[in-house]
Design a protein around this motif. Structure first.
Motif, short mmCIF file in Angstrom:
data_model
loop_
_atom_site.label_atom_id
_atom_site.label_comp_id
_atom_site.label_asym_id
_atom_site.label_seq_id
_atom_site.Cartn_x
_atom_site.Cartn_y
_atom_site.Cartn_z
N HIS A 24 22.91 34.51 -14.15
CA HIS A 24 22.57 35.55 -15.13
C HIS A 24 21.11 35.51 -15.57
CE1 HIS A 24 26.84 36.46 -15.48
NE2 HIS A 24 27.06 35.15 -15.55
N HIS A 27 18.88 38.35 -17.00
CA HIS A 27 19.29 39.08 -18.20
C HIS A 27 19.20 38.24 -19.47
CE1 HIS A 27 20.97 42.10 -15.46
NE2 HIS A 27 21.44 41.07 -14.77
N GLU A 30 22.80 39.77 -24.69
CA GLU A 30 23.23 39.66 -23.30
C GLU A 30 23.61 38.22 -22.96
OE1 GLU A 30 23.52 41.89 -20.37
OE2 GLU A 30 24.03 42.99 -22.19
N GLU A 65 30.17 44.85 -21.94
CA GLU A 65 29.42 45.16 -23.16
C GLU A 65 30.34 45.65 -24.27
OE1 GLU A 65 25.85 47.48 -22.77
OE2 GLU A 65 25.55 46.79 -20.72
N ILE A 88 31.93 32.46 -15.88
CA ILE A 88 30.50 32.69 -16.09
C ILE A 88 29.64 32.20 -14.94
CG2 ILE A 88 30.69 32.77 -18.60
CD1 ILE A 88 29.63 29.86 -18.66
N GLU A 126 30.35 35.77 -12.80
CA GLU A 126 30.29 37.10 -13.40
C GLU A 126 30.11 36.95 -14.90
OE1 GLU A 126 34.09 39.14 -13.34
OE2 GLU A 126 35.15 37.21 -13.17
N ALA A 127 29.86 38.08 -15.57
CA ALA A 127 29.72 38.06 -17.02
C ALA A 127 31.05 37.70 -17.66
CB ALA A 127 29.25 39.42 -17.52
N ARG A 166 27.20 37.88 -24.26
CA ARG A 166 28.29 38.51 -23.49
C ARG A 166 28.41 37.93 -22.10
NH1 ARG A 166 28.34 42.25 -19.50
NH2 ARG A 166 26.37 43.14 -18.83
N ARG A 167 27.31 37.51 -21.51
CA ARG A 167 27.36 36.98 -20.15
C ARG A 167 27.81 35.52 -20.10
NH1 ARG A 167 24.87 39.87 -16.13
NH2 ARG A 167 24.09 41.92 -16.79
#
Length: 338
Positions: A212, A215, A221, A137, A129, A132-133, A224-225
């Motif tokens: 992140h 977002h 979001e 999704e 994290i 990146e996510a 998920r991130r």
């Protein structure tokens, strides 16, 4: 669970249309409570628990099929050295659950609770994290759907817990992303991080939220991130329990962080949830303040595994038994107050 349109569309719709409490069942419990053979309010919070059970189950308080559901996931951020333990401990602990050797096994036996453990692709850690996510999704939505389906076997009280090396880092990142403050406000020792290890953990949470930030105005979001598979599955299970009128007991910091995603989307999304205990992990108390939740127990625990929720389930069972089993003043032939 079939999805339509974008991956999160069905979950957003569910969060907009959550069923409310069963007011008639709650009113019936409160009316009976006033006739039971005790002074008004003498059972304290047990009386509120009985009313809560009725409100969210739709019938008189009863706990006959309690279940502890433990969700296990691995996290890419573990590679940043945020935990004193390696990621393969998650798999080893899941095996220990299956063998009956963990604390949660003993508490479930003591309180006569069912136990299910869900291994969420432990061989495939989520994305780091800080870079990146955690999840794509569709992967996140599918994992939430899995969590919803995981309680299909039936229960009338759902206790939710987790296992996952580095998931207190993830919980802190979710809380920092949802509620602000500083990373240091939300980060604690977890499985025992101190000194340089704790500083690495704080730095990882800071880096994740910074990565992140653009977002984080959307709670799903954030999930998920900054989350993980066990986090997404727990959020799904909590949501499914609401739609199926199953009261929920949440465990500690990581479980409550998963629940907080739903709260951020709808401030009434956790009305069917009690918090079993306040963890010794310092961010948990701060998070409960944000959610307006008062825990049932404070025992200095920070193990996870659903242990605090399972202990609290014994109190919930006792509340239901007192309400349904106690005699009224009339039945006992005892004079009520004049």
């Amino acid at each position: 669970m079939a999805t339509s349109g974008l991956p999160f569309d069905d979950f957003r719709e569910l969060l907009r249309t959550l069923p409310g409490p069963h007011e008639q069942a709650e009113a019936a419990v409160r009316a009976r409570e006033s006739t039971l053979i005790k002074p008004p309010g003498a059972l304290g919070r047990l009386e509120e628990i009985s009313a809560w059970l009725a409100a969210w189950s739709g019938h008189a308080p009863a706990v006959t099929r309690p279940l502890v559901a433990v969700f296990a996931g691995n996290h890419g951020v573990a590679r940043k050295g945020v935990s004193p333990f390696p990621a393969d401990v998650t798999q080893q602990m899941v095996a220990n659950f299956a063998a009956g050797g963990a604390a949660i096994n003993q508490i479930c036996v003591a309180n006569d609770l069912g136990l299910k453990v869900f291994d969420l692709a432990l061989e495939l850690p989520t994305g780091d994290i800080t870079e990146e996510a955690a999840l794509g999704e569709r992967d996140c939505a599918a994992t939430m759907a899995f969590g919803m389906e995981s309680i299909a076997g039936g229960t009338d009280l759902l206790c939710i817990g987790e296992m996952g090396i580095a998931n207190t880092t993830v919980a802190a990142a979710i809380c920092h992303g949802l509620f602000g403050g500083s990373a240091r406000d939300w980060v604690g020792p977890g499985t025992g991080a101190t000194g340089e290890g704790l500083e690495r953990k704080i730095a990882a949470v800071e880096a994740a939220v910074a990565c992140h930030r653009a977002h984080l105005n959307d709670p799903l979001e954030v999930l998920r991130r900054l989350g993980g598979r066990e986090i997404a599955a727990m959020a799904g299970a909590i949501l499914a329990a609401r739609t199926q009128r199953i009261p929920v007991v949440l465990d500690g910091y990581v479980t409550t962080a998963a629940a907080a995603v739903l709260f951020a989307a709808n401030e009434h999304a956790l009305d069917h949830c009690l918090v079993g205990h306040v963890s010794a992990e310092p961010g948990h108390r701060r998070l409960l303040e944000k959610l307006g939740k008062t825990p049932l127990l404070e025992l200095g625990m920070r193990l996870g595994e659903g242990t605090g929720a399972a202990l609290a389930a014994g109190i919930v069972k006792a509340a239901a038994a007192c309400h349904t089993g106690m005699a009224t003043f009339e039945q006992a032939g005892v004079s009520d107050k004049g």
